[in-house]
Design a protein around this motif. Structure first.
Motif, PDB file in Angstrom:
ATOM      1  N   ALA A  14     -11.931   7.165   6.081  1.00 38.74           N
ATOM      2  CA  ALA A  14     -10.923   7.665   5.154  1.00 38.74           C
ATOM      3  C   ALA A  14      -9.969   6.545   4.751  1.00 38.74           C
ATOM      4  O   ALA A  14      -9.995   5.444   5.293  1.00 38.74           O
ATOM      5  CB  ALA A  14     -10.153   8.811   5.817  1.00 38.74           C
ATOM      6  N   LEU A  15      -9.116   6.870   3.796  1.00 45.38           N
ATOM      7  CA  LEU A  15      -8.124   5.906   3.327  1.00 45.38           C
ATOM      8  C   LEU A  15      -7.112   5.577   4.417  1.00 45.38           C
ATOM      9  O   LEU A  15      -6.766   6.430   5.240  1.00 45.38           O
ATOM     10  CB  LEU A  15      -7.370   6.484   2.127  1.00 45.38           C
ATOM     11  CG  LEU A  15      -8.060   6.452   0.767  1.00 45.38           C
ATOM     12  CD1 LEU A  15      -7.232   7.238  -0.243  1.00 45.38           C
ATOM     13  CD2 LEU A  15      -8.246   5.015   0.280  1.00 45.38           C
ATOM     14  N   HIS A  16      -6.636   4.363   4.403  1.00 50.75           N
ATOM     15  CA  HIS A  16      -5.513   3.987   5.239  1.00 50.75           C
ATOM     16  C   HIS A  16      -4.324   4.859   4.828  1.00 50.75           C
ATOM     17  O   HIS A  16      -4.105   5.112   3.633  1.00 50.75           O
ATOM     18  CB  HIS A  16      -5.191   2.506   5.020  1.00 50.75           C
ATOM     19  CG  HIS A  16      -4.145   1.974   5.932  1.00 50.75           C
ATOM     20  ND1 HIS A  16      -2.803   2.244   5.767  1.00 50.75           N
ATOM     21  CD2 HIS A  16      -4.235   1.166   7.022  1.00 50.75           C
ATOM     22  CE1 HIS A  16      -2.107   1.653   6.702  1.00 50.75           C
ATOM     23  NE2 HIS A  16      -2.960   0.980   7.493  1.00 50.75           N
ATOM     24  N   PRO A  17      -3.521   5.337   5.765  1.00 50.75           N
ATOM     25  CA  PRO A  17      -2.413   6.230   5.424  1.00 50.75           C
ATOM     26  C   PRO A  17      -1.482   5.669   4.353  1.00 50.75           C
ATOM     27  O   PRO A  17      -1.041   6.401   3.465  1.00 50.75           O
ATOM     28  CB  PRO A  17      -1.686   6.407   6.757  1.00 50.75           C
ATOM     29  CG  PRO A  17      -2.741   6.201   7.787  1.00 50.75           C
ATOM     30  CD  PRO A  17      -3.663   5.160   7.233  1.00 50.75           C
ATOM     31  N   PHE A  22       0.116   5.592  -1.385  1.00 50.20           N
ATOM     32  CA  PHE A  22       0.219   4.800  -2.607  1.00 50.20           C
ATOM     33  C   PHE A  22      -0.635   5.400  -3.722  1.00 50.20           C
ATOM     34  O   PHE A  22      -0.246   5.411  -4.900  1.00 50.20           O
ATOM     35  CB  PHE A  22      -0.232   3.365  -2.318  1.00 50.20           C
ATOM     36  CG  PHE A  22      -0.154   2.443  -3.498  1.00 50.20           C
ATOM     37  CD1 PHE A  22       1.068   2.000  -3.981  1.00 50.20           C
ATOM     38  CD2 PHE A  22      -1.313   1.997  -4.132  1.00 50.20           C
ATOM     39  CE1 PHE A  22       1.140   1.149  -5.072  1.00 50.20           C
ATOM     40  CE2 PHE A  22      -1.251   1.147  -5.215  1.00 50.20           C
ATOM     41  CZ  PHE A  22      -0.018   0.723  -5.688  1.00 50.20           C
ATOM     42  N   ASN A  23      -1.785   5.913  -3.363  1.00 49.18           N
ATOM     43  CA  ASN A  23      -2.745   6.448  -4.319  1.00 49.18           C
ATOM     44  C   ASN A  23      -2.355   7.821  -4.831  1.00 49.18           C
ATOM     45  O   ASN A  23      -2.723   8.212  -5.939  1.00 49.18           O
ATOM     46  CB  ASN A  23      -4.129   6.517  -3.662  1.00 49.18           C
ATOM     47  CG  ASN A  23      -5.245   6.707  -4.649  1.00 49.18           C
ATOM     48  OD1 ASN A  23      -5.372   5.955  -5.619  1.00 49.18           O
ATOM     49  ND2 ASN A  23      -6.066   7.726  -4.432  1.00 49.18           N
ATOM     50  N   GLY A  80       1.254  19.046  -0.148  1.00 49.97           N
ATOM     51  CA  GLY A  80       1.852  17.765   0.190  1.00 49.97           C
ATOM     52  C   GLY A  80       0.953  16.606  -0.172  1.00 49.97           C
ATOM     53  O   GLY A  80      -0.058  16.768  -0.869  1.00 49.97           O
ATOM     54  N   VAL A  81       1.270  15.422   0.349  1.00 48.23           N
ATOM     55  CA  VAL A  81       0.586  14.202  -0.037  1.00 48.23           C
ATOM     56  C   VAL A  81      -0.890  14.218   0.355  1.00 48.23           C
ATOM     57  O   VAL A  81      -1.714  13.536  -0.259  1.00 48.23           O
ATOM     58  CB  VAL A  81       1.293  12.978   0.584  1.00 48.23           C
ATOM     59  CG1 VAL A  81       1.110  12.951   2.099  1.00 48.23           C
ATOM     60  CG2 VAL A  81       0.803  11.679  -0.046  1.00 48.23           C
ATOM     61  N   ASP A  82      -1.250  15.021   1.366  1.00 51.47           N
ATOM     62  CA  ASP A  82      -2.655  15.065   1.782  1.00 51.47           C
ATOM     63  C   ASP A  82      -3.552  15.638   0.691  1.00 51.47           C
ATOM     64  O   ASP A  82      -4.772  15.448   0.715  1.00 51.47           O
ATOM     65  CB  ASP A  82      -2.806  15.892   3.075  1.00 51.47           C
ATOM     66  CG  ASP A  82      -2.322  17.320   2.903  1.00 51.47           C
ATOM     67  OD1 ASP A  82      -1.274  17.514   2.250  1.00 51.47           O
ATOM     68  OD2 ASP A  82      -2.987  18.230   3.422  1.00 51.47           O
ATOM     69  N   GLN A 324      -2.577   6.969 -14.422  1.00 57.57           N
ATOM     70  CA  GLN A 324      -1.741   7.819 -13.583  1.00 57.57           C
ATOM     71  C   GLN A 324      -0.263   7.526 -13.823  1.00 57.57           C
ATOM     72  O   GLN A 324       0.597   8.386 -13.635  1.00 57.57           O
ATOM     73  CB  GLN A 324      -2.080   7.600 -12.108  1.00 57.57           C
ATOM     74  CG  GLN A 324      -1.241   8.432 -11.137  1.00 57.57           C
ATOM     75  CD  GLN A 324      -1.755   8.314  -9.716  1.00 57.57           C
ATOM     76  OE1 GLN A 324      -2.848   8.781  -9.395  1.00 57.57           O
ATOM     77  NE2 GLN A 324      -0.983   7.661  -8.860  1.00 57.57           N
ATOM     78  N   GLU A 325       0.019   6.296 -14.267  1.00 54.47           N
ATOM     79  CA  GLU A 325       1.406   5.870 -14.464  1.00 54.47           C
ATOM     80  C   GLU A 325       2.057   6.464 -15.715  1.00 54.47           C
ATOM     81  O   GLU A 325       3.238   6.217 -15.967  1.00 54.47           O
ATOM     82  CB  GLU A 325       1.475   4.347 -14.533  1.00 54.47           C
ATOM     83  CG  GLU A 325       1.198   3.664 -13.204  1.00 54.47           C
ATOM     84  CD  GLU A 325       2.217   4.045 -12.144  1.00 54.47           C
ATOM     85  OE1 GLU A 325       3.417   3.804 -12.362  1.00 54.47           O
ATOM     86  OE2 GLU A 325       1.816   4.598 -11.100  1.00 54.47           O
TER      87      GLU A 325
END
Length: 462
Positions: A14-17, A22-23, A80-82, A324-325
Motif C-alpha cells: 500500500a501507499l506510504h501514509p 499527499f495524494n 476521512g482521508v482513508d 486535482q489542483e
C-alpha cells in the motif's frame, strides 16, 4: 502502512501514509459529494436503460446512492482521508449498503469522466447562484440611483476633478459592469454544461452506453464529441475563473471609490456602524473594512486564475493528476465571489449614506465647468480648439487670482471674448453643466431617467 486501494492488486504494498495523505483530495472534494451522487444515479439509470445491468440492479444502486446522500446530510456519513477522494468514499459506502451490486456502479466509467461531470454539475449551480447575486447587487444600485438622479457628484479622470455628473449616472456605470458580468457567466455556463460522462479514462468504453441518455438525465445541453478532450478539458474552469476575476475587478473598483469617499479628504459618504469597524487604539476611527476586504480578496481570485493557467499550459493529453489542483481554486473563488457580492450589496443597501450637502458643495469648488465655457464659445462660432486655449488661459489667471469661474464679473468675461453674455453664469452652474450633457449615454438628467427605465427592464430578464 495504509489499507490497499481499489487498484492495489496491481501493487504489492500500500501507499506510504504520508504519500496517501499527499495524494488524497477528500479534505476538499467532499464539496462535490451530492453532485457525485447525482451523477452516479444518472449513470446507474443509463446502465440499466442500456441493459448493461438489470433494472433491479439499477434501482438498487439508485436507492442506495440516495441513502448515502441522506446519511451525509444527517452527518452520519463523514469519510476521512482513508477514502482518498469523494468518488471512492461514495462507492465504498454504497457497497456497504447494497452489497456486491454496488461494485457494478463503476462499469463503463472512470474517475476521470466522473470528476469532470461532478465539477460541471457543481459549477453549473454556482454560476446560477452568482448570477442571482449579481441581480441583487444591480437592484440595489438602481434603487439608490433612482433616488439620486439630480444629486451631483464630482466626476474624475486621473483622480483629478473633471466634470460634475449625476450620482445616479455614476452608480449606473457599476450596474452596467455587473450586467456584463451576468451575461458573461451565461456564456460561460454554455460551455460548462457539456457532459464528459461516458468518455471513460480517455478513450471511451467497450460497453454499449448511451451518453446522450445520461446527459439528458443531468440536464446537460451537449456531450463531448471527443473522449480525450472530454476528460482533459478545463477551459470551462479557466473561463469561470476569468469571469470571477472580472467580477472582482468591478467590486474592487467600487470598493476603492467608497474607501476614498468615506475619507476625511472626500467626505462624500458616511459609513454606518453596521458595516464599519473601529481602531484598537484610535477611538475616533471608523474604518471601511468591507470595501478594504473586497479589494484585498480580489487578489486571491486572480491567483486562482493564474494557477489554473499554469496547471494547464504543459499538460499532455489526456487526464493528469495535476488536474486535482483545480478544485480548491474553484471552491475558494466561488466562495470569495459570493461572499464579496453579498457584503457589497449589504454595504450599499444598509451601510452607507451619501452626504448630499457635502456633494452639493463639492461640485462648486473647482474648475470642472471649464469645458462648458469652451462649449459655450464653440456654440457661438468660435472654433473649439481656439475656445479651449482661451479657457485654459482664463483658468490659469483665475487660479492666480484666487477666483473660480463663477466669480468673474461679466466685464471680465467680455474682455476675454465678446461672445460672452450674461447667460454664461447659468451655463456654468453645476446643475446646468450636468443637465446639458443630454447625448445618448450621457449624464444629462433626461438620459439618466431613461437609463433607469432601461435598467429596470434589464433586471426583469431572468
Amino acid at each position: 502502512m495504509t489499507e490497499k486501494q481499489t487498484w492495489s492488486q496491481r501493487f504489492e504494498s500500500a501507499l506510504h501514509p504520508a504519500i496517501a495523505r499527499f495524494n488524497a483530495s477528500i479534505s476538499f472534494d467532499i464539496e462535490l459529494i451530492e453532485y457525485d451522487i447525482t451523477g452516479s444515479q444518472a449513470h446507474a439509470k443509463m446502465l440499466a436503460h442500456t441493459g448493461i445491468i438489470s433494472h433491479a440492479e439499477g434501482e438498487a444502486l439508485f436507492n442506495g446512492l440516495e441513502q448515502v446522500r441522506q446519511e451525509y446530510r444527517q452527518r452520519q456519513f463523514q469519510p476521512g482521508v482513508d477514502a482518498e477522494d469523494v468518488h471512492f468514499a461514495v462507492e465504498k459506502r454504497l457497497t456497504e449498503i447494497v452489497g456486491d451490486v454496488g461494485k457494478k456502479l463503476h462499469t463503463a466509467r472512470s474517475r476521470n469522466d466522473q470528476v469532470g461531470t461532478d465539477t460541471r454539475l457543481y459549477l453549473r449551480d454556482q454560476i446560477q447562484q452568482i448570477r442571482q447575486q449579481l441581480r441583487n447587487f444591480q437592484t440595489v444600485l438602481v434603487d439608490i440611483a433612482e433616488k439620486n438622479v439630480e444629486t451631483l457628484i464630482p466626476g474624475y479622470t486621473h483622480l483629478q476633478r473633471a466634470q460634475p455628473v449625476s450620482l445616479a449616472h455614476h452608480l449606473l456605470a457599476y450596474f452596467h459592469m455587473a450586467q456584463r458580468d451576468w451575461e458573461r457567466l451565461e456564456d460561460v455556463y454554455s460551455r460548462v454544461n457539456i457532459s464528459p460522462l461516458g468518455c471513460g479514462a480517455l478513450a471511451g468504453t467497450t460497453f454499449p452506453i448511451d451518453r446522450h441518455y445520461s446527459a439528458n438525465l443531468l440536464h446537460f445541453d451537449h456531450v463531448y464529441a471527443n473522449s480525450l478532450d472530454g476528460v482533459s478539458d478545463r477551459d470551462f474552469v479557466i473561463e469561470f475563473l476569468c469571469a470571477a476575476s472580472i467580477i472582482m475587478v468591478h467590486l474592487s473598483r467600487l470598493s476603492e471609490e467608497i474607501i476614498l469617499w468615506a475619507s476625511e479628504e472626500f467626505r462624500f459618504v458616511t459609513l454606518k456602524d453596521s458595516c464599519a469597524t473601529g481602531s484598537s487604539i484610535m477611538p475616533q476611527k471608523k474604518n471601511p473594512d468591507v470595501p478594504e476586504l473586497v479589494r484585498g480578496k480580489t487578489g486571491r481570485v486572480f491567483g486562482h486564475l493564474q494557477a489554473m493557467l499554469v496547471i494547464m499550459k504543459g499538460l499532455p493529453l489526456a487526464y493528469n493528476k495535476d488536474l486535482q489542483e483545480d478544485k480548491e481554486g474553484i471552491f475558494d473563488s466561488v466562495n470569495t465571489v459570493k461572499a464579496c457580492l453579498e457584503a457589497m450589496t449589504i454595504l450599499l443597501q444598509e451601510g452607507l449614506e451619501f452626504r448630499h450637502q457635502r456633494l452639493a458643495t463639492a461640485v462648486t469648488e473647482d474648475f470642472s465647468n471649464a469645458t462648458d465655457v469652451a462649449d459655450y464659445l464653440a456654440a457661438r462660432g468660435v472654433p473649439f480648439r481656439e475656445a479651449y486655449n482661451i479657457v485654459g488661459k482664463v483658468v490659469k489667471t483665475s487660479i492666480a487670482a484666487g477666483k473660480l469661474l463663477k466669480d468673474l464679473q461679466l466685464q471680465e468675461w467680455q474682455q476675454i471674448h465678446p461672445a460672452f453674455a450674461s447667460d454664461i453664469y447659468e451655463a456654468i452652474t453645476p446643475r446646468q453643466v450636468v443637465a446639458a450633457r443630454n447625448s445618448y449615454g450621457g449624464t444629462g438628467f433626461e438620459q439618466v431617467r431613461q437609463a433607469l427605465v432601461n435598467a429596470r427592464t434589464q433586471l426583469s430578464v431572468k
